[in-house]
Every structure is written in structure tokens, then in C-alpha cells.
Motif scaffolding. Structure first.
Motif, mmCIF file in Angstrom:
data_model
loop_
_atom_site.group_PDB
_atom_site.id
_atom_site.type_symbol
_atom_site.label_atom_id
_atom_site.label_comp_id
_atom_site.label_asym_id
_atom_site.label_seq_id
_atom_site.Cartn_x
_atom_site.Cartn_y
_atom_site.Cartn_z
ATOM 1 N N ALA A 1 45.622 41.520 39.108
ATOM 2 C CA ALA A 1 44.334 42.128 38.784
ATOM 3 C C ALA A 1 44.457 43.013 37.542
ATOM 4 C CB ALA A 1 43.817 42.935 39.974
ATOM 5 N N VAL B 1 41.364 44.543 35.502
ATOM 6 C CA VAL B 1 40.745 45.281 36.607
ATOM 7 C C VAL B 1 41.429 46.638 36.732
ATOM 8 C CG1 VAL B 1 40.316 45.328 39.097
ATOM 9 C CG2 VAL B 1 40.154 43.165 37.844
ATOM 10 N N LEU C 1 39.983 46.438 43.538
ATOM 11 C CA LEU C 1 39.641 45.011 43.531
ATOM 12 C C LEU C 1 38.863 44.779 44.823
ATOM 13 C CD1 LEU C 1 39.838 42.109 42.456
ATOM 14 C CD2 LEU C 1 42.012 41.893 43.672
ATOM 15 N N ASP D 1 35.936 42.409 44.861
ATOM 16 C CA ASP D 1 35.139 41.186 44.803
ATOM 17 C C ASP D 1 35.904 40.159 43.975
ATOM 18 O OD1 ASP D 1 33.098 39.221 43.925
ATOM 19 O OD2 ASP D 1 31.690 40.622 44.835
ATOM 20 N N ASP E 1 34.780 38.015 42.094
ATOM 21 C CA ASP E 1 34.182 37.865 40.764
ATOM 22 C C ASP E 1 34.889 38.713 39.710
ATOM 23 O OD1 ASP E 1 32.339 36.029 41.644
ATOM 24 O OD2 ASP E 1 30.689 37.461 41.813
ATOM 25 N N GLN E 2 35.633 39.728 40.141
ATOM 26 C CA GLN E 2 36.357 40.571 39.196
ATOM 27 C C GLN E 2 37.508 39.814 38.517
ATOM 28 O OE1 GLN E 2 36.584 43.762 42.410
ATOM 29 N NE2 GLN E 2 36.907 44.954 40.542
ATOM 30 N N LYS F 1 38.980 34.445 35.017
ATOM 31 C CA LYS F 1 39.700 35.206 33.993
ATOM 32 C C LYS F 1 41.089 34.617 33.771
ATOM 33 C CE LYS F 1 37.099 39.393 34.317
ATOM 34 N NZ LYS F 1 37.122 40.820 34.422
#
Length: 144
Positions: A81, A86, A90, A92, A94-95, A99
Motif C-alpha cells: 500500500a 497510500v 487502507l 477500501d 479502491d485505494q 495502481k
């Protein structure tokens, strides 16, 4: 158990990705929970897409009967993450889904494992294309 009507040969290793560092896109991150051998588990299943079209699955066993395995999985999830930008919580998928980051893939017997996550360097970042002015939009004449 049900016996198969045909027997199929299964090679020792199928489609292992060569050891190395790859720019990868996280295609999905799915929660999985249940029990195996009377033990409860909770994990996040990640699917990575590599530039050459290959896919790689990774499991983050964040709640596991083996405390060390769970600790390592949580650390790896945090590192992933963080490599994707991020900060904080963390909370969701969608984060991180969709990516990219740099991953280090190793061969561990018949399996591939992801061992490290790093942010993409400036040279690896996809370049953004500047939008052109809308047709009919008011523009100033630079010549007066």
C-alpha cells in the motif's frame, strides 16, 4: 472423493515467472475467509498483472494460526500500500486496485512469491497527456 474417469499428467512447475523485478498493476484484491483443518483464516487475495501479459496471484494471510505468518502478511500488505502511495489507513480496495508499483518476484520451488514492493521511479511512471483546449473554447490571441 470422486475418482476422475481420466488421468492427467501434471508437470512439476507450470508457467513460473522468472525471478526479477517487475512493474506490476494490481488487478484485484479480494477478501477470503473460512476454515481449513479446523482453523479459521482471513486473507486478502491479490492478482497482479505484469507488462508481458502474465498474471501472478499473491495471498496476504493477515489472520492465520501461525502468528509469524500473519505478522509478515500484514507487513507486506503495508509495504504494498505504501509503494502505491497510500498513507494512513487502507480501508477500501479502491485505494490500491488499478495502481502500479515495482515488485520483486522470486521462485520458491513450484511457486512464485512476491518479496518486495517499491514505488515506481519517475522514469517508470506513466506519462500524463495534457488535454488540448476544448473546441470552441474562448482563447486569448497572443498577438493582440
Amino acid at each position: 472423493m470422486t475418482a476422475l474417469s481420466q488421468v492427467f499428467d501434471v508437470p512439476e512447475a507450470i508457467g513460473l515467472i522468472p525471478q526479477g523485478v517487475y512493474t506490476a498493476t494490481l488487478n484485484s484484491l479480494v477478501e477470503e475467509q473460512g476454515s481449513a483443518d479446523g482453523r479459521e483464516y482471513y486473507r486478502l487475495a491479490a492478482e497482479w498483472h505484469l507488462p508481458d501479459g502474465q498474471f501472478l496471484k499473491q495471498l496476504f494471510n493477515v489472520a492465520h494460526p501461525n502468528a509469524e505468518a500473519a505478522r509478515i502478511a500484514r507487513e507486506d500488505l503495508q509495504k504494498m500500500a505504501h509503494a502505491m502511495g497510500v498513507r494512513g489507513a487502507l480501508s477500501d480496495t479502491d485505494q490500491v486496485v488499478g495502481k502500479q508499483c515495482s515488485i520483486t518476484v522470486v521462485v520458491n520451488g513450484k511457486y512464485n512469491n512476491v518479496r518486495a514492493f517499491e514505488p515506481l521511479t519517475v522514469q517508470e511512471q506513466p506519462t500524463a497527456i495534457s488535454p488540448s483546449p476544448e473546441i470552441g473554447a474562448a482563447t486569448q490571441n497572443p498577438f493582440g
